[in-house]
Structure formats: structure tokens, C-alpha cells
Design an enzyme around this catalytic site. Sequence first.
Site, mmCIF file in Angstrom:
data_model
loop_
_atom_site.group_PDB
_atom_site.id
_atom_site.type_symbol
_atom_site.label_atom_id
_atom_site.label_comp_id
_atom_site.label_asym_id
_atom_site.label_seq_id
_atom_site.Cartn_x
_atom_site.Cartn_y
_atom_site.Cartn_z
ATOM 1 N N LEU A 84 -3.716 -13.065 -4.120
ATOM 2 C CA LEU A 84 -2.632 -13.918 -3.641
ATOM 3 C C LEU A 84 -2.531 -13.821 -2.129
ATOM 4 O O LEU A 84 -2.804 -12.769 -1.553
ATOM 5 C CB LEU A 84 -1.295 -13.449 -4.230
ATOM 6 C CG LEU A 84 -1.080 -13.604 -5.732
ATOM 7 C CD1 LEU A 84 0.168 -12.849 -6.161
ATOM 8 C CD2 LEU A 84 -0.961 -15.086 -6.077
ATOM 9 N N GLU A 114 8.531 -13.742 -10.166
ATOM 10 C CA GLU A 114 8.338 -12.506 -10.954
ATOM 11 C C GLU A 114 8.208 -11.332 -10.016
ATOM 12 O O GLU A 114 7.832 -11.507 -8.866
ATOM 13 C CB GLU A 114 6.995 -12.563 -11.710
ATOM 14 C CG GLU A 114 6.825 -13.672 -12.664
ATOM 15 C CD GLU A 114 5.367 -13.791 -13.104
ATOM 16 O OE1 GLU A 114 4.469 -13.205 -12.459
ATOM 17 O OE2 GLU A 114 5.151 -14.481 -14.095
ATOM 18 N N LYS A 116 6.356 -8.317 -8.266
ATOM 19 C CA LYS A 116 4.957 -7.990 -7.984
ATOM 20 C C LYS A 116 4.801 -6.493 -8.233
ATOM 21 O O LYS A 116 5.303 -5.664 -7.465
ATOM 22 C CB LYS A 116 4.605 -8.334 -6.537
ATOM 23 C CG LYS A 116 3.139 -8.145 -6.206
ATOM 24 C CD LYS A 116 2.838 -8.818 -4.888
ATOM 25 C CE LYS A 116 1.402 -8.766 -4.441
ATOM 26 N NZ LYS A 116 0.616 -7.644 -4.816
ATOM 27 N N ASP A 118 3.253 -2.928 -8.402
ATOM 28 C CA ASP A 118 2.298 -2.235 -7.536
ATOM 29 C C ASP A 118 1.378 -1.371 -8.387
ATOM 30 O O ASP A 118 1.617 -0.187 -8.581
ATOM 31 C CB ASP A 118 3.078 -1.379 -6.530
ATOM 32 C CG ASP A 118 2.201 -0.943 -5.383
ATOM 33 O OD1 ASP A 118 1.062 -1.456 -5.261
ATOM 34 O OD2 ASP A 118 2.646 -0.089 -4.592
ATOM 35 N N ARG A 137 -10.545 -5.889 -12.060
ATOM 36 C CA ARG A 137 -10.795 -7.076 -11.261
ATOM 37 C C ARG A 137 -12.184 -7.046 -10.639
ATOM 38 O O ARG A 137 -12.863 -8.059 -10.555
ATOM 39 C CB ARG A 137 -9.742 -7.151 -10.156
ATOM 40 C CG ARG A 137 -9.598 -8.495 -9.535
ATOM 41 C CD ARG A 137 -8.426 -8.466 -8.562
ATOM 42 N NE ARG A 137 -8.919 -8.274 -7.226
ATOM 43 C CZ ARG A 137 -9.192 -9.285 -6.413
ATOM 44 N NH1 ARG A 137 -8.984 -10.518 -6.807
ATOM 45 N NH2 ARG A 137 -9.657 -9.064 -5.219
ATOM 46 N N GLU A 173 -1.088 -6.019 -14.875
ATOM 47 C CA GLU A 173 -1.182 -4.923 -13.934
ATOM 48 C C GLU A 173 -0.958 -3.607 -14.691
ATOM 49 O O GLU A 173 0.014 -3.478 -15.430
ATOM 50 C CB GLU A 173 -0.065 -5.129 -12.900
ATOM 51 C CG GLU A 173 -0.264 -4.470 -11.590
ATOM 52 C CD GLU A 173 -1.164 -5.256 -10.638
ATOM 53 O OE1 GLU A 173 -1.736 -6.305 -11.029
ATOM 54 O OE2 GLU A 173 -1.314 -4.794 -9.499
ATOM 55 N N TYR A 225 1.293 -10.831 -16.714
ATOM 56 C CA TYR A 225 1.978 -11.899 -15.984
ATOM 57 C C TYR A 225 1.169 -13.191 -15.937
ATOM 58 O O TYR A 225 1.498 -14.098 -15.187
ATOM 59 C CB TYR A 225 2.308 -11.454 -14.564
ATOM 60 C CG TYR A 225 1.138 -10.819 -13.843
ATOM 61 C CD1 TYR A 225 0.020 -11.566 -13.501
ATOM 62 C CD2 TYR A 225 1.149 -9.464 -13.520
ATOM 63 C CE1 TYR A 225 -1.058 -10.982 -12.860
ATOM 64 C CE2 TYR A 225 0.077 -8.875 -12.882
ATOM 65 C CZ TYR A 225 -1.021 -9.641 -12.558
ATOM 66 O OH TYR A 225 -2.093 -9.070 -11.928
ATOM 67 N N LYS A 313 6.225 -10.047 0.325
ATOM 68 C CA LYS A 313 6.186 -8.583 0.338
ATOM 69 C C LYS A 313 7.455 -8.025 0.971
ATOM 70 O O LYS A 313 7.805 -8.373 2.096
ATOM 71 C CB LYS A 313 4.984 -8.111 1.169
ATOM 72 C CG LYS A 313 3.651 -8.582 0.611
ATOM 73 C CD LYS A 313 3.101 -7.607 -0.383
ATOM 74 C CE LYS A 313 1.956 -6.875 0.243
ATOM 75 N NZ LYS A 313 1.295 -5.973 -0.632
ATOM 76 N N CYS A 407 -5.429 32.089 8.412
ATOM 77 C CA CYS A 407 -4.178 31.924 7.662
ATOM 78 C C CYS A 407 -3.012 32.344 8.559
ATOM 79 O O CYS A 407 -3.044 33.431 9.154
ATOM 80 C CB CYS A 407 -4.223 32.786 6.411
ATOM 81 S SG CYS A 407 -2.626 32.897 5.565
ATOM 82 N N CYS A 410 -1.567 35.880 6.975
ATOM 83 C CA CYS A 410 -2.300 37.149 6.912
ATOM 84 C C CYS A 410 -3.481 37.194 7.881
ATOM 85 O O CYS A 410 -4.121 38.237 8.036
ATOM 86 C CB CYS A 410 -2.785 37.411 5.494
ATOM 87 S SG CYS A 410 -4.066 36.267 4.969
ATOM 88 N N CYS A 425 -6.586 29.752 2.244
ATOM 89 C CA CYS A 425 -6.620 31.151 2.638
ATOM 90 C C CYS A 425 -7.283 31.892 1.481
ATOM 91 O O CYS A 425 -6.760 31.904 0.372
ATOM 92 C CB CYS A 425 -5.197 31.673 2.849
ATOM 93 S SG CYS A 425 -5.127 33.473 2.866
ATOM 94 N N CYS A 430 -2.816 37.945 0.429
ATOM 95 C CA CYS A 430 -1.955 37.301 1.428
ATOM 96 C C CYS A 430 -0.519 37.286 0.896
ATOM 97 O O CYS A 430 -0.272 36.845 -0.235
ATOM 98 C CB CYS A 430 -2.452 35.875 1.667
ATOM 99 S SG CYS A 430 -1.329 34.884 2.639
HETATM 100 S S1 IVH Z 1 -0.631 -13.475 -10.106
HETATM 101 C C1 IVH Z 1 -3.931 -16.327 -9.356
HETATM 102 N N1 IVH Z 1 1.555 -12.075 -10.630
HETATM 103 O O1 IVH Z 1 -1.027 -8.678 -7.004
HETATM 104 C C2 IVH Z 1 -2.771 -15.390 -9.401
HETATM 105 N N2 IVH Z 1 -0.232 -10.997 -9.507
HETATM 106 O O2 IVH Z 1 -1.874 -9.374 -4.320
HETATM 107 C C3 IVH Z 1 -3.183 -14.001 -9.370
HETATM 108 N N3 IVH Z 1 0.171 -8.629 -9.038
HETATM 109 O O3 IVH Z 1 -4.350 -9.428 -7.833
HETATM 110 C C4 IVH Z 1 -2.188 -12.971 -9.495
HETATM 111 N N4 IVH Z 1 2.184 -8.525 -9.946
HETATM 112 O O4 IVH Z 1 -3.139 -7.558 -9.127
HETATM 113 C C5 IVH Z 1 0.334 -12.066 -10.078
HETATM 114 N N5 IVH Z 1 3.526 -10.956 -11.193
HETATM 115 C C6 IVH Z 1 2.295 -10.946 -10.652
HETATM 116 C C7 IVH Z 1 1.745 -9.793 -10.078
HETATM 117 C C8 IVH Z 1 0.477 -9.866 -9.503
HETATM 118 C C9 IVH Z 1 1.221 -7.844 -9.323
HETATM 119 C C10 IVH Z 1 -1.047 -8.189 -8.318
HETATM 120 C C11 IVH Z 1 -2.338 -8.698 -8.922
HETATM 121 C C12 IVH Z 1 -2.964 -9.536 -7.844
HETATM 122 C C13 IVH Z 1 -2.341 -8.967 -6.616
HETATM 123 C C14 IVH Z 1 -2.384 -9.950 -5.467
#
Ligand code: IVH
Length: 664
Positions: A84, A114, A116, A118, A137, A173, A225, A313, A407, A410, A425, A430
Site C-alpha cells: 500500500l 480498517e 492496519k 502491524d 508475501r 496479517e 482483511y 500511518k 566487565c 569484576c 562477562c 562476578c
Molecule cells: S490491504 C492491495 N489491509 O500492510 C491491498 N493491508 O503496508 C493490500 N496490512 O502488505 C493490503 N493491515 O501486510 C491491507 N487491513 C489491512 C492491513 C494491511 C495490515 C499490511 C499488509 C500490507 C501492508 C502494506
Amino acid sequence: MDSQHAAERALILRTELERHNALYYQQATPEISDVQFDALLRELQEIEKAHPELLTPDSPTQRVGGAPLDGFSQITHSVRMMSLDNTYSEGEMRDFFTKLQKGLGKETVRCIIEPKVDGVAVAVRYENGILKYAATRGDGRVGDDVTQNLKTIRTLPLKLPAHLPQTFEVRGEVYMTRAGFDQMNREREEAGEPLYANPRNTTAGSLKQLDPRETAKRPLSVIFYGVGDLGEAKLSSHAEIHRLLKDAGLPMAAHVWVCDTADEVIEAIRDLDVKRKSLPYDTDGAVLKVDSFTEQRDLGETSKAPRWAIAYKYAPEQAETRLLAVDIQVGRTGALTPVARLEPVFLSGSTVSNATLHNFEEIERKDIRVGDFVIIEKAGEIIPAVVSVNKDKRTGGELPVPIPTACPICGTAVTKDESQVALRCPNPDCSEQVKRRIEHFTSRGAMDIRGLGEQVVAQLVDAKLIHNVCDLYDLNELSLAKLERQGTKSIENLLKGVQESKQQPPWRLVFGLGILHVGVSSARSLMEHFGSVDALGKAETEDLLKVQDIGSIVAQSVHDWFREERNLMLLSRLRSAGLLFANPIIEQASNKFAGSTWVITGTLSQGREEIADIIRANGGKVSSSVSAKTSYLLAGEEAGSKLEKATKLKVKVLNEADFRAMLS
Ligand code: IVH
């Protein structure tokens, strides 16, 4: 068992196991205990071993991990896994929405927002209703086949409900909850192993494990997702994807937003910013997706990302403060860790005055100097980390951080560990290491000696009253009288605690010894298997590997520990001091409690685990939570919510005296 009979039994077991799995992981209303679950699973494993033709890919036995792989095979994605584009401000999000309006030639555009997550992206394919494969991926076109590893995630269905499309590929994810991650790090800390930095990297590492049994131990989860290849699924919008995920029992985000205008989009990402703080996993942004597939096709894509979706982000919370000093901590195993002492600063809800610097290589790489203004960040890490230096604020008076060659405690010359990153160490005498080892030995999870906390241990070591854990058993009133600030009462308690610890079950001793990589659960498994410290000490690596949940790293470490002269001397002194070296035989073994389920709570005269062993030895089952199925709640002092729940559910409550009376 003939094969007809075996096939029938396997089918029953599989259905039951998947049902209990769903009750436990999806509905959080378990009907049977972990022990009962394991017994059913083991029965199925036995049948599959005797009749390999009965093993199916959707068998629950596949979740515990099969044999290690030599390497991952590759899977070509039928639909490319794209990434993305990112935005970092509300203004950029509005600009993106304007592009959507222009591209589609309309005022309102139906979008879904939605979280995102991590984590690490995966594609999971179902064919004819059965989980066929899971792939990372990779480069977007070809990824690693991580099917065995994904199957260890209990919330991932191995089979689809029959009324749904049976062939399609979903994307999502893999992640680790913060709670699961923290718990795992606590266990690592207890086992003297280096801590993981954050849930995301640990997740990635866990997926790359070639031994699925290792992966099975990691607290992995998954959220879906999207879809890749639609297969038999006839869908026309993103909302319909959500519906399919839900119907299929595929885990998905708890919150999603539907928006038609830029204002609604902004409102949603702000709302998500509030909600995401109470999600059990880390999120680093919001993802906007145009809902209609027709509109998605009209908008198209660039070479790396769709034009119909974007990530927003959130900025990780950061603060700038001055680095006052870099201290070096010496761990139980001698690892030297640099710790930043900071001018206190408020960050993400708490005042921060220490931050991790991970290791000395990192200090060099980031060119961090004492006196610098540094940027610190809390981003999923347990304690904040120093991310960078504000070099504009340098005055020239900043001092480089010397890399220790000796160290700090000691003075022994340091060594590098196998990874060539951590400094160590190597001197087992120690005094810092000695203190850490004794603290570990006396800690609650190990020998549980009350009155012997960090400060008292430091006093005892500094006063040269003790040099190792054996010396604890030679302490007496006379020697302790030399201690400052310790009254007769606390000395008495301390000596009593030391005396009582001699009766601790030997798994606590094995854990307390601080053998590298041996945590509480390994120590318990080892002692359950070998029964005595002597048998454990004689075991060869291949014997150790036969123990459930013991892998090659632990096995090697245990083997080596028992081959070292100084450790054998230590054991021989502990034995003379009268510690238990073999599992006590529970004398009252009987069938008295057969058919009853117990829950233990509060403080009792023995550890809860030991009491649980007694109940099991008498035929009872022990569960960790009170339900209508609980026969007895054994409540010690300071019993809390379990007692309340038991009273509410009219479960019979016993105190320790009642329990002992029933036993005898
Ligand atoms: S959609 C074509 N939805 O973020 C659309 N990605 O920075 C592809 N990710 O590769 C991704 N939450 O690994 C989508 N709700 C979400 C997500 C999400 C996390 C990750 C995913 C993607 C990466 C892109």
C-alpha cells in the site's frame, strides 16, 4: 484396532477436538480441561501413527507441528500480493479522497476503513473446503510455503462450513498480541534468554522457523482483511469480503468503518486512533479501501500498489530528552546490556527515565553520545528505545560511549557471544552475576524463599556471607547478625524461608539453577520425565530430546550444564543441605476424587501446583477457571474473583482443612 474402527474413532476425535478448539479459542467457553484436550489429541495422534492413511490435512494433530523442514518450498501467488502507499497526515488523506472522487467522477465514494495490523502478510488458500496452503508475501509474486506454521494458529479454521464457497484465497496479517509477547519475554527472562525486541519482528521470525513445533510455542494469531484469488466466491464488494470472512469463522478486525465522504474518513481514522489503544495487538495505521469491486477496477493500480486503497500511518509517540549516562547491566548469564539513563520525560502515559540501547553495536551505528539529545519512542516495545540523536543540538561536549573491554563489575575481559553482537562477562564469580543467580534461585517461580529479595541478596553478597546458592543453607543467626538494618524478626523469617525451601519439589530446584534456556515449563517437563535430578544429570542429549516440548537448544544446554565440574560441586552441596532431588511420591494416591473437577485459588500451605498434583494423584481434574462444571473450589486465604464466581454458581467451596479431611 482394525482400520474400520480406527477410521470411525479418528473422525469422532477430529470433530470433537475441532469443536473444543472453537469453544476455547472463539467462544471462550471451554467445556473440558487442557489435560482432557491433550488426552483426546494424543489418542488421535496414536491412531494416525498406527494408520498413516487416515491422516488428513485438516486433522487437529496438524496444529501441534510436524517434523522440521529442510527449507521452505515456494508458492506462486495467483494474484500478486501488493503493498500500500502511505500517507502521514489528514491533509494527505483528504487529497487521496479527492483523487478518488475525480477518478470515479462522483461526489460520494463508499469506502471501508480498517485497522492496519502491524504484523506479517500471509495468503491462505482453501480448496474443496480444506486449508490447502499458507504462503508469505515474499516478493509479491512468489512466497514461502508456511502452511505447517500457520496451522499452529488455533483460531485458523482448517476446514470451511459446507454452505459456503469451498475454494478461495484469503489474505491477512499474522501477529502476536502484546500480552502474549510480554508473557513470552517474561518466560525468556526467567530462562536467562535474551529478550525479543517487539511483537512484529518476533512474528516474522516465528513464521520463518523451520521447526513447526517451535512455532507452535509462539503466541501467534491471524487477522484477515482481503481476498486474493476469488475462486468460487462470487463477491462484488469489500463489505462482502467481510461477510464471507465472518461466515467462514476466519478471524477479522473487531472494528471497521463505512464512509462516504472525506469528513467521515477523517472522523473514522480519529476514532480508530482512540480504539486501537485498547486492541490486544499493535496497529500502526488505518487502511482505506474503496468498497465496490467495479470502482476498484476503474481506479486500477500502479506497479506496486492499488490506486483504490491507501494506508494512513499514525505517528508513533516520541519524545526528546537528554542522555545523561549509559549504564551497563550484567545479567545472570553475564550478558552486558547498555541502558540509557535519561532526563525524565513524559511519553505515552508514563514518565520515562530509562531506555534500552539493545547492544553496543547499535550505539555505534546510531552514533549515540553521552550528553546528546535523543529521540525515544514507544512502539510496541516493552521499554522505550532510543531511536535517533538530534545532532542539531550538539554542542561538541558530547562524549562517545566507550565499548567495554572489561566487565564494569569484576574487571574480567569481555567476550562476544555466538551471535557476535552481545558482550558477555565470562567470569561466573562476578558479583553481579552471583547476585542475579541467587535472586533467580530465591524468586517466586523458583525456590520461592520469602524475605530474600533483591536488596537482601545484595547485602548478603556484598558482606561476603554468600557466594552462591549453596551458601544460603549455611546461614545462621550468628552470621546474619553482621547484616545491617535487619531485625531479629526478619532474620528469623529469612532462616525459616531457607529451611522450608528444602521441601520444594525438584522442578523448582532445576528451574532455580538458572540453566540457560530452561524456563519453568521446561523444568517441569524434564522432572516429570526423569523423576530425579540424578536421572536428569545422566541423560544424554538424545534422551533429553525425547521429553515433550524439549528442543535441541534446551537439550544441549541441560546436557552441558551437568557436565561442568563446578555445577556438580554445587549440586553435591545442595544435596548435603537436604534439598529434594527426586519427585516426592504422593503417598495418598487413590481414586477418591475421580470424576470431580477442582479449581484452586488463594494462598494455601503448599504451592497451588503441588496441590494440583495431589488432586490429580487422587483421580481428580484441575481446571484454571470456575464454571458450572466445577465440583469444588479449594479456596485459600485472600481468594478473590474465583470465590465470588463459585458462590454465584453455587459451586461447593472448601478450605484447606476440609480438603485435607477429604484426603485422609
Ligand atoms: S490491504 C492491495 N489491509 O500492510 C491491498 N493491508 O503496508 C493490500 N496490512 O502488505 C493490503 N493491515 O501486510 C491491507 N487491513 C489491512 C492491513 C494491511 C495490515 C499490511 C499488509 C500490507 C501492508 C502494506
